[in-house]
Scaffold this motif. Structure first.
Motif, PDB file in Angstrom:
ATOM      1  N   ALA A 137       0.826  -1.207   0.000  1.00 32.72           N
ATOM      2  CA  ALA A 137       0.000   0.000   0.000  1.00 32.72           C
ATOM      3  C   ALA A 137       0.861   1.258   0.000  1.00 32.72           C
ATOM      4  N   VAL A 138       1.925   1.262   0.782  1.00 28.25           N
ATOM      5  CA  VAL A 138       2.805   2.430   0.821  1.00 28.25           C
ATOM      6  C   VAL A 138       3.551   2.577  -0.500  1.00 28.25           C
ATOM      7  N   LEU A 139       4.167   1.513  -0.961  1.00 23.50           N
ATOM      8  CA  LEU A 139       4.999   1.600  -2.160  1.00 23.50           C
ATOM      9  C   LEU A 139       4.181   1.939  -3.403  1.00 23.50           C
ATOM     10  N   PHE A 140       3.068   1.257  -3.585  1.00 25.08           N
ATOM     11  CA  PHE A 140       2.326   1.431  -4.833  1.00 25.08           C
ATOM     12  C   PHE A 140       1.394   2.640  -4.811  1.00 25.08           C
ATOM     13  N   SER A 141       1.119   3.176  -3.639  1.00 24.47           N
ATOM     14  CA  SER A 141       0.324   4.411  -3.601  1.00 24.47           C
ATOM     15  C   SER A 141       1.201   5.648  -3.757  1.00 24.47           C
ATOM     16  N   GLU A 142       2.488   5.540  -3.447  1.00 21.80           N
ATOM     17  CA  GLU A 142       3.370   6.711  -3.471  1.00 21.80           C
ATOM     18  C   GLU A 142       4.245   6.803  -4.714  1.00 21.80           C
ATOM     19  N   ASP A 181      19.092  -6.671   1.569  1.00 22.57           N
ATOM     20  CA  ASP A 181      19.162  -7.774   2.530  1.00 22.57           C
ATOM     21  C   ASP A 181      17.907  -7.822   3.393  1.00 22.57           C
ATOM     22  N   GLY A 182      16.804  -7.321   2.859  1.00 20.03           N
ATOM     23  CA  GLY A 182      15.570  -7.255   3.629  1.00 20.03           C
ATOM     24  C   GLY A 182      14.702  -8.485   3.452  1.00 20.03           C
ATOM     25  N   TYR A 183      13.443  -8.310   3.797  1.00 18.98           N
ATOM     26  CA  TYR A 183      12.478  -9.409   3.775  1.00 18.98           C
ATOM     27  C   TYR A 183      12.437 -10.078   2.413  1.00 18.98           C
ATOM     28  N   GLN A 184      12.254 -11.381   2.445  1.00 13.74           N
ATOM     29  CA  GLN A 184      12.369 -12.220   1.257  1.00 13.74           C
ATOM     30  C   GLN A 184      11.450 -11.806   0.104  1.00 13.74           C
ATOM     31  N   ALA A 185      10.302 -11.203   0.405  1.00 10.34           N
ATOM     32  CA  ALA A 185       9.357 -10.835  -0.653  1.00 10.34           C
ATOM     33  C   ALA A 185       9.728  -9.525  -1.352  1.00 10.34           C
ATOM     34  N   LEU A 186      10.708  -8.784  -0.836  1.00 10.38           N
ATOM     35  CA  LEU A 186      11.072  -7.510  -1.468  1.00 10.38           C
ATOM     36  C   LEU A 186      11.560  -7.660  -2.907  1.00 10.38           C
ATOM     37  N   PRO A 187      12.295  -8.725  -3.262  1.00  8.05           N
ATOM     38  CA  PRO A 187      12.634  -8.885  -4.680  1.00  8.05           C
ATOM     39  C   PRO A 187      11.404  -9.003  -5.590  1.00  8.05           C
ATOM     40  N   LEU A 188      10.335  -9.623  -5.086  1.00  4.58           N
ATOM     41  CA  LEU A 188       9.093  -9.690  -5.864  1.00  4.58           C
ATOM     42  C   LEU A 188       8.494  -8.300  -6.033  1.00  4.58           C
ATOM     43  N   VAL A 189       8.553  -7.510  -4.956  1.00  2.00           N
ATOM     44  CA  VAL A 189       8.070  -6.132  -5.025  1.00  2.00           C
ATOM     45  C   VAL A 189       8.899  -5.337  -6.023  1.00  2.00           C
ATOM     46  N   ARG A 190      10.207  -5.528  -5.973  1.00  3.72           N
ATOM     47  CA  ARG A 190      11.087  -4.808  -6.898  1.00  3.72           C
ATOM     48  C   ARG A 190      10.715  -5.107  -8.349  1.00  3.72           C
ATOM     49  N   ALA A 191      10.495  -6.378  -8.652  1.00  8.31           N
ATOM     50  CA  ALA A 191      10.154  -6.747 -10.021  1.00  8.31           C
ATOM     51  C   ALA A 191       8.854  -6.078 -10.469  1.00  8.31           C
ATOM     52  N   GLN A 192       7.883  -5.993  -9.573  1.00  7.07           N
ATOM     53  CA  GLN A 192       6.615  -5.369  -9.934  1.00  7.07           C
ATOM     54  C   GLN A 192       6.758  -3.865 -10.108  1.00  7.07           C
ATOM     55  N   LEU A 193       7.526  -3.236  -9.242  1.00  7.95           N
ATOM     56  CA  LEU A 193       7.767  -1.803  -9.382  1.00  7.95           C
ATOM     57  C   LEU A 193       8.462  -1.504 -10.710  1.00  7.95           C
ATOM     58  N   GLU A 194       9.439  -2.298 -11.037  1.00  9.32           N
ATOM     59  CA  GLU A 194      10.154  -2.076 -12.294  1.00  9.32           C
ATOM     60  C   GLU A 194       9.245  -2.302 -13.494  1.00  9.32           C
ATOM     61  N   ALA A 195       8.315  -3.239 -13.376  1.00  9.93           N
ATOM     62  CA  ALA A 195       7.347  -3.458 -14.456  1.00  9.93           C
ATOM     63  C   ALA A 195       6.463  -2.234 -14.662  1.00  9.93           C
ATOM     64  N   TYR A 196       6.262  -1.453 -13.611  1.00 13.70           N
ATOM     65  CA  TYR A 196       5.467  -0.227 -13.697  1.00 13.70           C
ATOM     66  C   TYR A 196       6.307   1.000 -14.062  1.00 13.70           C
ATOM     67  N   GLY A 197       7.592   0.789 -14.338  1.00 12.83           N
ATOM     68  CA  GLY A 197       8.437   1.895 -14.759  1.00 12.83           C
ATOM     69  C   GLY A 197       9.090   2.657 -13.628  1.00 12.83           C
ATOM     70  N   VAL A 198       9.158   2.054 -12.437  1.00 11.44           N
ATOM     71  CA  VAL A 198       9.835   2.670 -11.293  1.00 11.44           C
ATOM     72  C   VAL A 198      11.276   2.157 -11.252  1.00 11.44           C
ATOM     73  N   GLU A 199      12.238   3.059 -11.123  1.00 11.52           N
ATOM     74  CA  GLU A 199      13.635   2.659 -10.967  1.00 11.52           C
ATOM     75  C   GLU A 199      13.878   2.251  -9.523  1.00 11.52           C
ATOM     76  N   VAL A 200      14.411   1.058  -9.314  1.00 11.93           N
ATOM     77  CA  VAL A 200      14.673   0.544  -7.965  1.00 11.93           C
ATOM     78  C   VAL A 200      16.178   0.403  -7.769  1.00 11.93           C
ATOM     79  N   ARG A 201      16.679   1.026  -6.715  1.00  7.20           N
ATOM     80  CA  ARG A 201      18.075   0.876  -6.322  1.00  7.20           C
ATOM     81  C   ARG A 201      18.132   0.137  -5.004  1.00  7.20           C
ATOM     82  N   THR A 202      19.170  -0.637  -4.789  1.00  2.81           N
ATOM     83  CA  THR A 202      19.306  -1.379  -3.542  1.00  2.81           C
ATOM     84  C   THR A 202      20.702  -1.188  -2.958  1.00  2.81           C
ATOM     85  N   ALA A 203      20.782  -1.347  -1.644  1.00  7.15           N
ATOM     86  CA  ALA A 203      22.048  -1.291  -0.922  1.00  7.15           C
ATOM     87  C   ALA A 203      21.845  -2.022   0.394  1.00  7.15           C
TER      88      ALA A 203
END
Length: 450
Positions: A161-166, A178-200
């Motif tokens: 809700a936070v990520l996709f509403s903002e 190195d966060g929660y296991q589902a974050l890579p799935l979130v990253r893939a969906q964000l990138e599919a919507y044209g959001v640039e995702v950086r990680t550290a």
């Protein structure tokens, strides 16, 4: 004219006269019916007016109750954690009513006239959610009247809700790698919507290096499952200076471990499935934030997606919060005892617990955390050794998730997605007697060596 004709004429005249009389009677009757109908309409109008007055009165009572609840929340803001947890979100006492009202099962509510008032449709609001949201808000942001809380069907529903509403196409989002296991799935969906995702990585505040141009910074501290800690205040200040929002996943710490909003975050997000509710029987999530516009977007996302908790789950969660302080204190103390015992074992490497004085994250954790959590992580030499260790445990269930009153442990590598060794163990300490749990862990280590 003949007598018979005269008689016929007279009869006709009589009939006409009788017809006239009957017509007059009908008119009188119609007038009486019309009058009665008018009186009924008037009475109905008065009844409707009375209903409106009653509705107005109910709205005033509801408003007054909200004000009283607000005052009660402020009164507990300076109380201890245990007092606040026990009282969080409770309505004012009403004679013959339960302390915590039962769950309200309703898809819709009586709604005459214009759709005003707090409850209209079950996807938007529910009285059971309202009490739970007040409770969570009093823990995450005590005494802060501007904070708003929204509950969700799960922790991932709250995160989404936070990520996709903002975020919008072209925005930049910074996530931990190195966060929660589902974050890579979130990253893939964000990138599919044209959001640039950086990680550290979480450790060393490494996300600072990739903040430029970001719209949102997502922090997870302590990280799951590696238990690294970052400086929330430092990261939030840097993000805000660049115009970015900051969300902190507070699942592992709980609001009794740290309060991200006090440390500068815009959102505190968590899975209530874990230690907040603590019994392994509820899926739940929440978002707490101060910015009205941002929270309105989160609320709209919840409405659109329908990611709402059931009333029974919300009630169970509220009931469980009353024991949060007792559970967190017991589990944190036992987790430290388990970590200290594991530190003496030569086969254990990579031991992490923020409460250990020599843990790499202890210095930062001690500054921003009031309790260090219930999770201990470590690595055994091989996958086979880890599996034998888990099988030998008697007081620890081999299960995923964490934060429950019954201890659990698992070899995290079995899921894939976490950058951990094959022998990596995530151990969630429950509410068992510390001596019994430590003895069980050490016995299982001995048995697994064979």
């Amino acid at each position: 004219m003949s007598d018979s004709a005269t008689g016929d004429a007279g009869g006709a005249t009589g009939d006409a006269a009788r017809t006239t009389v009957d017509t007059d009677r009908m008119k009188d009757a119609a007038s009486r019916v019309t009058g009665a109908a008018g009186r009924v309409t008037g009475a109905a109008g008065r009844v409707a007016g009375a209903v409106d007055e009653v509705t107005d009165a109910v709205d005033k009572v509801t408003s007054a109750a909200d004000e009283v609840t607000g005052v009660a929340g402020q009164a507990t803001a300076s109380a201890g954690d245990g007092t606040r947890a026990v009282r969080a979100g409770l309505p004012e006492p009403v004679k013959h009513e339960p302390t915590l009202p039962g769950p309200v099962f309703a898809a819709h509510f009586h709604l005459p006239g214009d759709p005003t008032g707090p409850y209209t449709y079950g996807r938007d609001e529910n009285p059971t959610w309202t009490l739970l949201e007040r409770a969570v808000g009093e823990l995450e942001a005590p005494g802060q009247g501007g904070a708003e809380t929204l509950v969700f069907a799960s922790g991932m529903a709250a995160i989404s809700a936070v990520l996709f509403s903002e975020l919008r196409t072209g925005d930049v989002c910074v996530l931990p790698d190195d966060g929660y296991q589902a974050l890579p799935l979130v990253r893939a969906q964000l990138e599919a919507y044209g959001v640039e995702v950086r990680t550290a990585p979480t450790g060393g505040d490494a996300q600072l290096d990739v903040l430029d141009g970001a719209r949102l910074l997502w922090i997870e501290t302590p990280s799951n499952p590696g238990l690294d800690v970052c400086d929330i205040g430092r990261l939030a200040e840097a993000a805000h200076a660049r115009g970015a929002l900051v969300a902190v996943d507070n699942t592992l710490a709980t609001p009794l471990g740290q309060r991200p909003l006090d440390l500068g975050a815009d959102f505190a997000v968590a899975s209530g499935t874990k230690q907040l509710t603590g019994h392994g029987d509820v899926l739940l999530g929440y978002v707490v934030g101060r910015d009205a516009e941002a929270m309105a977007a989160v609320r709209r996302w919840r409405k659109i997606v329908g990611a709402i908790p059931g009333p029974m789950e919300a009630w169970l969660a509220h009931r469980s919060i009353a024991t949060l302080q007792m559970r967190v204190d017991r589990q944190s103390a036992t987790a430290l005892a388990v970590a200290e015992a594991l530190r003496e074992r030569p086969e254990v490497t990579g031991l992490r617990y923020p409460g250990l004085p020599d843990d790499p994250s202890h210095e930062i954790a001690a500054r921003q955390m009031r309790r260090f959590g219930c999770v201990v992580s470590f690595t055994l030499p091989t996958r086979a050794r880890a599996d034998r260790f888990l099988d030998a445990l008697r007081l620890v269930d081999d299960a995923t998730s964490f934060g429950g009153v019954r201890s659990t442990a698992e070899r995290r590598g079995r899921w894939g997605g976490d950058a951990v060794p094959e022998g990596f163990i995530r151990l969630s300490v429950g509410a068992e007697d510390p001596e019994d749990l430590v003895a069980d862990v050490l016995r299982a280590l001995d048995a697994s060596a064979a």
